[in-house]
Design a protein around this motif. Structure first.
Motif, short mmCIF file in Angstrom:
data_model
loop_
_atom_site.label_atom_id
_atom_site.label_comp_id
_atom_site.label_asym_id
_atom_site.label_seq_id
_atom_site.Cartn_x
_atom_site.Cartn_y
_atom_site.Cartn_z
N THR A 292 0.84 -1.20 0.00
CA THR A 292 0.00 0.00 0.00
C THR A 292 0.88 1.25 0.00
OG1 THR A 292 -1.69 -1.17 1.28
CG2 THR A 292 -1.82 1.24 1.26
N PRO A 293 0.81 2.07 -1.05
CA PRO A 293 1.58 3.32 -1.04
C PRO A 293 1.15 4.18 0.15
CG PRO A 293 0.69 2.87 -3.24
CD PRO A 293 0.05 1.88 -2.29
N GLY A 294 2.14 4.67 0.89
CA GLY A 294 1.83 5.48 2.07
C GLY A 294 1.15 4.68 3.16
N GLY A 295 1.40 3.39 3.20
CA GLY A 295 0.67 2.50 4.11
C GLY A 295 1.20 2.40 5.52
N LEU A 296 2.30 3.08 5.83
CA LEU A 296 2.86 2.95 7.18
C LEU A 296 1.90 3.40 8.26
CD1 LEU A 296 5.13 2.24 9.11
CD2 LEU A 296 6.15 4.48 8.65
N LEU A 297 1.36 4.60 8.13
CA LEU A 297 0.45 5.09 9.16
C LEU A 297 -0.82 4.23 9.25
CD1 LEU A 297 -0.21 7.08 11.38
CD2 LEU A 297 -1.09 8.65 9.63
N PRO A 298 -1.47 3.88 8.14
CA PRO A 298 -2.63 2.99 8.27
C PRO A 298 -2.27 1.64 8.90
CG PRO A 298 -2.63 4.03 6.11
CD PRO A 298 -1.33 4.38 6.77
N LEU A 299 -1.08 1.12 8.60
CA LEU A 299 -0.64 -0.13 9.23
C LEU A 299 -0.50 0.04 10.73
CD1 LEU A 299 0.49 -3.00 9.34
CD2 LEU A 299 2.71 -2.06 8.68
N LEU A 300 0.16 1.10 11.15
CA LEU A 300 0.33 1.34 12.59
C LEU A 300 -1.01 1.49 13.29
CD1 LEU A 300 3.38 3.78 12.44
CD2 LEU A 300 3.40 1.37 13.14
N GLN A 301 -1.93 2.20 12.65
CA GLN A 301 -3.27 2.36 13.24
C GLN A 301 -3.98 1.02 13.33
OE1 GLN A 301 -4.45 5.34 10.36
NE2 GLN A 301 -4.37 6.97 11.91
N ALA A 302 -3.83 0.18 12.32
CA ALA A 302 -4.48 -1.13 12.33
C ALA A 302 -3.89 -2.02 13.42
CB ALA A 302 -4.35 -1.79 10.96
N ILE A 303 -2.57 -1.97 13.58
CA ILE A 303 -1.94 -2.76 14.65
C ILE A 303 -2.44 -2.31 16.00
CG2 ILE A 303 0.27 -3.22 15.80
CD1 ILE A 303 1.58 -3.04 12.99
N GLN A 304 -2.50 -0.99 16.20
CA GLN A 304 -2.98 -0.50 17.49
C GLN A 304 -4.44 -0.86 17.71
OE1 GLN A 304 -1.45 3.00 19.40
NE2 GLN A 304 -3.51 3.86 19.43
N GLU A 305 -5.24 -0.79 16.67
CA GLU A 305 -6.65 -1.16 16.79
C GLU A 305 -6.77 -2.62 17.21
OE1 GLU A 305 -10.76 -0.88 16.70
OE2 GLU A 305 -9.36 0.78 16.41
N ASP A 306 -5.92 -3.46 16.66
CA ASP A 306 -5.99 -4.89 16.94
C ASP A 306 -5.39 -5.25 18.31
OD1 ASP A 306 -6.59 -7.62 16.05
OD2 ASP A 306 -4.41 -7.87 16.04
N LEU A 307 -4.22 -4.69 18.62
CA LEU A 307 -3.51 -5.07 19.84
C LEU A 307 -3.70 -4.09 21.00
CD1 LEU A 307 -0.09 -6.17 18.27
CD2 LEU A 307 -2.06 -7.61 18.87
N GLY A 308 -4.15 -2.88 20.69
CA GLY A 308 -4.29 -1.86 21.72
C GLY A 308 -3.07 -0.96 21.83
N TYR A 309 -1.98 -1.35 21.19
CA TYR A 309 -0.74 -0.57 21.17
C TYR A 309 0.17 -1.17 20.10
CZ TYR A 309 1.63 -4.38 23.66
OH TYR A 309 2.16 -5.60 24.02
N ILE A 310 1.31 -0.53 19.89
CA ILE A 310 2.27 -1.02 18.91
C ILE A 310 3.49 -1.55 19.67
CG2 ILE A 310 3.71 -0.42 16.93
CD1 ILE A 310 1.61 1.97 16.58
N PRO A 311 3.63 -2.85 19.73
CA PRO A 311 4.76 -3.42 20.48
C PRO A 311 6.11 -3.05 19.87
CG PRO A 311 3.20 -5.14 19.80
CD PRO A 311 2.80 -3.87 19.11
N GLY A 312 7.06 -2.69 20.70
CA GLY A 312 8.39 -2.33 20.22
C GLY A 312 9.04 -3.44 19.42
N GLU A 313 8.78 -4.68 19.80
CA GLU A 313 9.40 -5.80 19.09
C GLU A 313 8.84 -5.98 17.68
OE1 GLU A 313 6.26 -7.48 21.91
OE2 GLU A 313 7.94 -6.09 22.09
N ALA A 314 7.74 -5.29 17.36
CA ALA A 314 7.16 -5.37 16.02
C ALA A 314 7.79 -4.36 15.06
CB ALA A 314 5.65 -5.13 16.08
N VAL A 315 8.50 -3.37 15.60
CA VAL A 315 9.04 -2.29 14.77
C VAL A 315 9.99 -2.80 13.68
CG1 VAL A 315 10.48 -0.21 14.79
CG2 VAL A 315 8.61 -0.47 16.44
N PRO A 316 10.93 -3.71 13.96
CA PRO A 316 11.81 -4.19 12.88
C PRO A 316 11.03 -4.86 11.74
CG PRO A 316 12.75 -4.73 15.01
CD PRO A 316 11.36 -4.23 15.26
N ALA A 317 10.03 -5.65 12.07
CA ALA A 317 9.23 -6.31 11.03
C ALA A 317 8.43 -5.29 10.23
CB ALA A 317 8.31 -7.35 11.65
#
Length: 153
Positions: free
Chosen positions: A12-37
């Motif tokens: 997805t072009p420009g998909g970083l922010l939507p991805l981060l929002q989706a991760i937070q929606e699913d997990l409640g936050y963005i785990p630090g260990e997910a950042v490299p992936a």
């Protein structure tokens, strides 16, 4: 679920922010260990991912409470008792803005406009906005959350 989201947004072009929002929606936050992936899949550096996470105040890197209480700190609310309401929220919850109560029930956040200026001061509890909130009204909202937490414990 994280792997599924990474696959969903990787092209997805420009998909970083939507991805981060989706991760937070699913997990409640963005785990630090997910950042490299995330960085690998989005073809950017971990520093860029951290930069986006730290820029957007709605993104969090630690679990929040079961409920989020946002106190409006915009000018209209400040002019109608918002500063007192801020102090009241901190006193009643025993935490400062950006923190979660020890029982994990409520995360206190500041927000700089709820779009409810005609009915200041306002707060938002999860997805519901409350108008003309005073100390007693805020205390009642917090008490109902804590009572609900006890009922489900």
């Amino acid at each position: 679920m994280l792997a599924q989201l990474l696959c969903q947004y990787q092209d997805t072009p420009g998909g970083l922010l939507p991805l981060l929002q989706a991760i937070q929606e699913d997990l409640g936050y963005i785990p630090g260990e997910a950042v490299p992936a995330i960085a690998r899949v989005m073809n950017c550096s971990a520093a860029e991912v951290h930069g986006v996470i730290s820029f957007y105040h709605d993104l969090r890197t630690a679990p929040g409470g079961r409920h989020t209480l946002q106190v409006c700190r915009a000018e209209s609310c400040q002019a109608t008792g918002g500063r007192e309401l801020e102090a009241c929220a901190r006193d009643l919850l025993g935490v400062d803005f950006g923190n979660t109560t020890a029982d994990g029930v409520i995360t206190l956040e500041s927000v700089y406009c709820l779009g409810n200026c005609a009915c200041s001061p306002s707060v938002r509890l999860d997805n519901d906005t409350y108008a003309r909130v005073d100390r007693e009204g805020l205390a009642g909202l917090i008490a109902s959350l804590r009572q609900g937490a006890e009922d489900t414990a």
